[in-house]
Structures are given as C-alpha cells and as structure tokens.
Design a protein around this motif. Structure first.
Motif, PDB file in Angstrom:
ATOM      1  N   SER A 155     -75.951   7.464 -27.471  1.00  0.00           N
ATOM      2  CA  SER A 155     -74.531   7.647 -27.809  1.00  0.00           C
ATOM      3  C   SER A 155     -74.417   7.845 -29.314  1.00  0.00           C
ATOM      4  CB  SER A 155     -73.702   6.433 -27.376  1.00  0.00           C
ATOM      5  OG  SER A 155     -74.042   5.310 -28.170  1.00  0.00           O
ATOM      6  N   TYR A 156     -73.290   8.402 -29.753  1.00  0.00           N
ATOM      7  CA  TYR A 156     -73.069   8.577 -31.185  1.00  0.00           C
ATOM      8  C   TYR A 156     -72.979   7.224 -31.897  1.00  0.00           C
ATOM      9  CZ  TYR A 156     -72.019  13.463 -30.144  1.00  0.00           C
ATOM     10  OH  TYR A 156     -72.105  14.772 -29.737  1.00  0.00           O
ATOM     11  N   LEU A 157     -72.264   6.284 -31.270  1.00  0.00           N
ATOM     12  CA  LEU A 157     -72.095   4.969 -31.889  1.00  0.00           C
ATOM     13  C   LEU A 157     -73.428   4.244 -32.032  1.00  0.00           C
ATOM     14  CD1 LEU A 157     -69.815   3.219 -32.970  1.00  0.00           C
ATOM     15  CD2 LEU A 157     -69.658   2.119 -30.727  1.00  0.00           C
ATOM     16  N   GLY A 158     -74.336   4.498 -31.109  1.00  0.00           N
ATOM     17  CA  GLY A 158     -75.659   3.879 -31.181  1.00  0.00           C
ATOM     18  C   GLY A 158     -76.459   4.329 -32.381  1.00  0.00           C
ATOM     19  N   LEU A 159     -76.134   5.445 -32.970  1.00  0.00           N
ATOM     20  CA  LEU A 159     -76.788   5.887 -34.206  1.00  0.00           C
ATOM     21  C   LEU A 159     -75.967   5.527 -35.435  1.00  0.00           C
ATOM     22  CD1 LEU A 159     -78.243   9.454 -33.486  1.00  0.00           C
ATOM     23  CD2 LEU A 159     -79.440   7.283 -33.630  1.00  0.00           C
ATOM     24  N   ILE A 160     -74.650   5.622 -35.311  1.00  0.00           N
ATOM     25  CA  ILE A 160     -73.787   5.366 -36.473  1.00  0.00           C
ATOM     26  C   ILE A 160     -73.932   3.924 -36.952  1.00  0.00           C
ATOM     27  CG2 ILE A 160     -71.388   5.225 -37.212  1.00  0.00           C
ATOM     28  CD1 ILE A 160     -70.828   7.578 -35.299  1.00  0.00           C
ATOM     29  N   ILE A 161     -74.009   2.972 -36.027  1.00  0.00           N
ATOM     30  CA  ILE A 161     -74.132   1.559 -36.428  1.00  0.00           C
ATOM     31  C   ILE A 161     -75.440   1.286 -37.167  1.00  0.00           C
ATOM     32  CG2 ILE A 161     -74.303  -0.805 -35.551  1.00  0.00           C
ATOM     33  CD1 ILE A 161     -72.327  -0.025 -33.356  1.00  0.00           C
ATOM     34  N   PRO A 162     -76.608   1.692 -36.659  1.00  0.00           N
ATOM     35  CA  PRO A 162     -77.848   1.438 -37.430  1.00  0.00           C
ATOM     36  C   PRO A 162     -77.891   2.169 -38.762  1.00  0.00           C
ATOM     37  CG  PRO A 162     -78.349   2.022 -35.156  1.00  0.00           C
ATOM     38  CD  PRO A 162     -76.902   2.267 -35.351  1.00  0.00           C
ATOM     39  N   TYR A 163     -77.196   3.298 -38.879  1.00  0.00           N
ATOM     40  CA  TYR A 163     -77.217   4.026 -40.146  1.00  0.00           C
ATOM     41  C   TYR A 163     -76.561   3.227 -41.271  1.00  0.00           C
ATOM     42  CZ  TYR A 163     -78.891   8.347 -37.984  1.00  0.00           C
ATOM     43  OH  TYR A 163     -79.666   9.278 -37.339  1.00  0.00           O
ATOM     44  N   THR A 164     -75.856   2.149 -40.884  1.00  0.00           N
ATOM     45  CA  THR A 164     -75.271   1.268 -41.898  1.00  0.00           C
ATOM     46  C   THR A 164     -76.345   0.692 -42.810  1.00  0.00           C
ATOM     47  OG1 THR A 164     -73.568   0.649 -40.304  1.00  0.00           O
ATOM     48  CG2 THR A 164     -73.815  -0.775 -42.220  1.00  0.00           C
ATOM     49  N   THR A 165     -77.555   0.494 -42.281  1.00  0.00           N
ATOM     50  CA  THR A 165     -78.613  -0.180 -43.035  1.00  0.00           C
ATOM     51  C   THR A 165     -79.001   0.576 -44.302  1.00  0.00           C
ATOM     52  OG1 THR A 165     -80.266   0.911 -41.665  1.00  0.00           O
ATOM     53  CG2 THR A 165     -79.582  -1.306 -41.020  1.00  0.00           C
ATOM     54  N   PHE A 166     -78.824   1.892 -44.299  1.00  0.00           N
ATOM     55  CA  PHE A 166     -79.157   2.630 -45.523  1.00  0.00           C
ATOM     56  C   PHE A 166     -77.933   3.309 -46.149  1.00  0.00           C
ATOM     57  CE2 PHE A 166     -79.899   5.592 -41.997  1.00  0.00           C
ATOM     58  CZ  PHE A 166     -79.202   6.705 -42.401  1.00  0.00           C
ATOM     59  N   ALA A 167     -76.936   3.645 -45.353  1.00  0.00           N
ATOM     60  CA  ALA A 167     -75.775   4.365 -45.889  1.00  0.00           C
ATOM     61  C   ALA A 167     -74.864   3.442 -46.699  1.00  0.00           C
ATOM     62  CB  ALA A 167     -74.987   5.016 -44.754  1.00  0.00           C
ATOM     63  N   LEU A 168     -74.596   2.247 -46.181  1.00  0.00           N
ATOM     64  CA  LEU A 168     -73.660   1.352 -46.860  1.00  0.00           C
ATOM     65  C   LEU A 168     -74.207   0.832 -48.197  1.00  0.00           C
ATOM     66  CD1 LEU A 168     -70.825   0.544 -46.239  1.00  0.00           C
ATOM     67  CD2 LEU A 168     -71.664  -1.522 -45.132  1.00  0.00           C
ATOM     68  N   PRO A 169     -75.472   0.356 -48.279  1.00  0.00           N
ATOM     69  CA  PRO A 169     -75.989  -0.049 -49.602  1.00  0.00           C
ATOM     70  C   PRO A 169     -75.969   1.085 -50.618  1.00  0.00           C
ATOM     71  CG  PRO A 169     -77.407  -0.880 -47.863  1.00  0.00           C
ATOM     72  CD  PRO A 169     -76.434   0.041 -47.209  1.00  0.00           C
ATOM     73  N   LEU A 170     -76.342   2.287 -50.188  1.00  0.00           N
ATOM     74  CA  LEU A 170     -76.307   3.434 -51.095  1.00  0.00           C
ATOM     75  C   LEU A 170     -74.904   3.682 -51.621  1.00  0.00           C
ATOM     76  CD1 LEU A 170     -77.551   6.031 -52.341  1.00  0.00           C
ATOM     77  CD2 LEU A 170     -77.064   7.175 -50.174  1.00  0.00           C
ATOM     78  N   ALA A 171     -73.912   3.615 -50.729  1.00  0.00           N
ATOM     79  CA  ALA A 171     -72.530   3.874 -51.128  1.00  0.00           C
ATOM     80  C   ALA A 171     -71.995   2.759 -52.030  1.00  0.00           C
ATOM     81  CB  ALA A 171     -71.653   4.019 -49.885  1.00  0.00           C
ATOM     82  N   ILE A 172     -72.288   1.507 -51.696  1.00  0.00           N
ATOM     83  CA  ILE A 172     -71.763   0.387 -52.492  1.00  0.00           C
ATOM     84  C   ILE A 172     -72.322   0.425 -53.913  1.00  0.00           C
ATOM     85  CG2 ILE A 172     -71.844  -2.121 -52.751  1.00  0.00           C
ATOM     86  CD1 ILE A 172     -71.588  -2.361 -49.730  1.00  0.00           C
ATOM     87  N   TRP A 173     -73.617   0.641 -54.037  1.00  0.00           N
ATOM     88  CA  TRP A 173     -74.214   0.659 -55.379  1.00  0.00           C
ATOM     89  C   TRP A 173     -73.692   1.826 -56.213  1.00  0.00           C
ATOM     90  CZ3 TRP A 173     -77.025  -2.459 -58.428  1.00  0.00           C
ATOM     91  CH2 TRP A 173     -77.525  -3.626 -57.848  1.00  0.00           C
TER      92      TRP A 173
END
Length: 275
Positions: free
Chosen positions: A136-154
């Motif tokens: 599912s799309y959500l099954g990929l979007i959630i794990p992508y948090t592990t690299f997308a969110l730290p990159l965006a926050i920094w």
C-alpha cells in the motif's frame, strides 16, 4: 580584484564536466542502441549506427512502467507534503522557542537519521504486515519518515535560525500570538528554505529502494527503482530497456534541480558564513 580565467581553466572545466556527465551519457547511448550494437565489437562505440527509440517504447508497452512512475510520484509527493508540514512546526519550535531538552531532541533526530535501513527493515516489515499495510502507499510513506523527517527538520531549523529574531520581537510587541508570528512572519520568510528542503526530501523518497523492495511486492504497487531492477530475467539482462528506464526517471529530477539550483545551493550553504 578578480583574476580572469585562462584557457587552461576552461580545458579543465570541460574535462571535469565530461567526467561527471560520462555515466549519464553512456546510459543514454545504451538506451538508443539496438540489441545488435549493445554487445560484441560495437559494444564500446560512442557512435550509434542505427539509433532508435525502441527501448523507450518497449519500457511502456511490454512492462507496467507507467504504473511504477505513478506509484513513485504518489509516495514521494505525499512523503514530501507531510514531512515538510510536520518539520516546519518542529523546526520553528527548536529554532525560536525556549524549552528544556532541545539539544537532546535534535540529537535523537540526528541519531534516527543515522540508523542503517537494513537494521530497521525487519521490525518495520513485521509491524506493517500485522497492520495490513504492506502493498500500500501508506506502508511506504510511514517508513520513509525515518529519513525524510530528520532531513527536513535539520534543514528547516538552519533556515529559521537565519531569520532575525528582532522580527519576532516586533510582532510580539504588536500583540501577535506565537501562531500568528509563526504563520505570518517566519513562514513567509522561510519559504525558500522550505522549498529547497521539499526538493531534497522528494528526491530522497523518489530514489528509495530497500523499503520499497521489501514492503511492496505486488507488481501493481512497485515503485520505479524496484521496477527497473525487476527488468532482469533469469537468463537475460535487458540493458537497453534498463538504460531507457533510467533516463526516463532521471531527466525530470535533473531538470528540476537545474531550474531550482540557486535555491538548492542557497539551502545547502545556509549558515556556512558567520554574520
């Protein structure tokens, strides 16, 4: 006073550009070659005797490549949207609000981004399987948090810290709340940084491979990187089609980076010079 570049500089510049662009140029040549010129004596020729777009046509007619493109676009776009939204508020709080544990939070964010994907893939797969989110799309979007969110926050934290704090103090004197200061003062000024970070997050999500390979195994749910790898058969490797598909998925990213290169460079070098 700036010195004028001599002819030797331009020779090295042309040589440097050729070396950097050579892999992309070679893939383009392979994509335009017919199968008879991909192997044998003409395999290493730069000049194509019978160039054709057959490999590009076969990518779309013999494989569900359009579906792969759509899946990658949806996953990368939604990952970018929600990551930038959450990271904007988090970065504003880290940059301008005083609270305890700020350094610890930034350290945790950085530590999460350092985890190798291979170390987290097993528990993430079991969690997604138990929740029924594989394929599912959500099954990929959630794990992508592990690299997308730290990159965006920094990235966004650096941008918010570049905005003069006097603007926030002036808004506070005028009676603005924290929400009004954030949305009407800081966010409009930080839009170049938000835009740059969105591009970097989109590219990272577009190119992600391991999570997509493990979590989405159905043919209709594969993304572009996984789909291209699956072109290979048991006894054959269709290099022409693989090259054509690589060109198709790379060109939009190259065009996007060239168009917005000034914003990206500004974002990457923001904070490099002390004022």
């Amino acid at each position: 006073m700036q010195k004028k570049a001599g002819p030797l500089f331009y020779v090295f510049l042309v040589l440097f550009i050729f070396i950097v662009m050579f892999p992309f140029l070679w893939i383009l040549i392979a994509a335009l070659k017919p199968p008879s010129e991909l192997f044998g004596e003409r395999a290493f020729d730069f000049i194509i005797q019978n160039p054709s777009f057959d490999n590009f046509v076969r990518v779309f007619t013999e494989r569900p490549f359009a579906r792969y493109l759509w899946n990658s676009t949806v996953v990368a776009a939604l990952t970018t949207l929600y990551s930038i939204t959450i990271a904007s508020f988090a970065a504003y709080a880290i940059a301008w609000l005083s609270f305890r544990g700020k350094a610890i939070i930034l350290g945790i964010v950085l530590a999460v981004s350092m985890f190798p994907q291979i170390a987290t893939i097993s528990p993430i797969f079991m969690f997604m399987q138990s929740m029924g989110l594989t394929n599912s799309y959500l099954g990929l979007i959630i794990p992508y948090t592990t690299f997308a969110l730290p990159l965006a926050i920094w990235n966004l934290t650096i941008f918010f810290r570049k905005i003069p704090i006097d603007l926030g103090e002036a808004a506070k004197v005028d009676g603005a709340t924290i929400w009004q200061t954030m949305t009407r003062v800081f966010f409009p000024l930080a839009m170049p940084g938000v835009f740059t970070t969105a591009i970097l997050v989109f590219i990272a999500a577009w190119n992600e491979f391991l999570f997509a390979l493990t979590l989405n195994t159905q043919e209709t749910m594969k993304t572009v990187p996984v789909g291209i790898v699956m072109f290979q058969g048991m006894f054959t490797v269709p290099w022409g089609e693989i090259s054509a598909a690589s060109i198709i998925v790379t060109v939009p990213l190259v065009i996007m980076v060239l168009i917005f290169q000034r914003r990206i460079i500004s974002g990457l070098t923001s904070g490099a010079v002390k004022e």
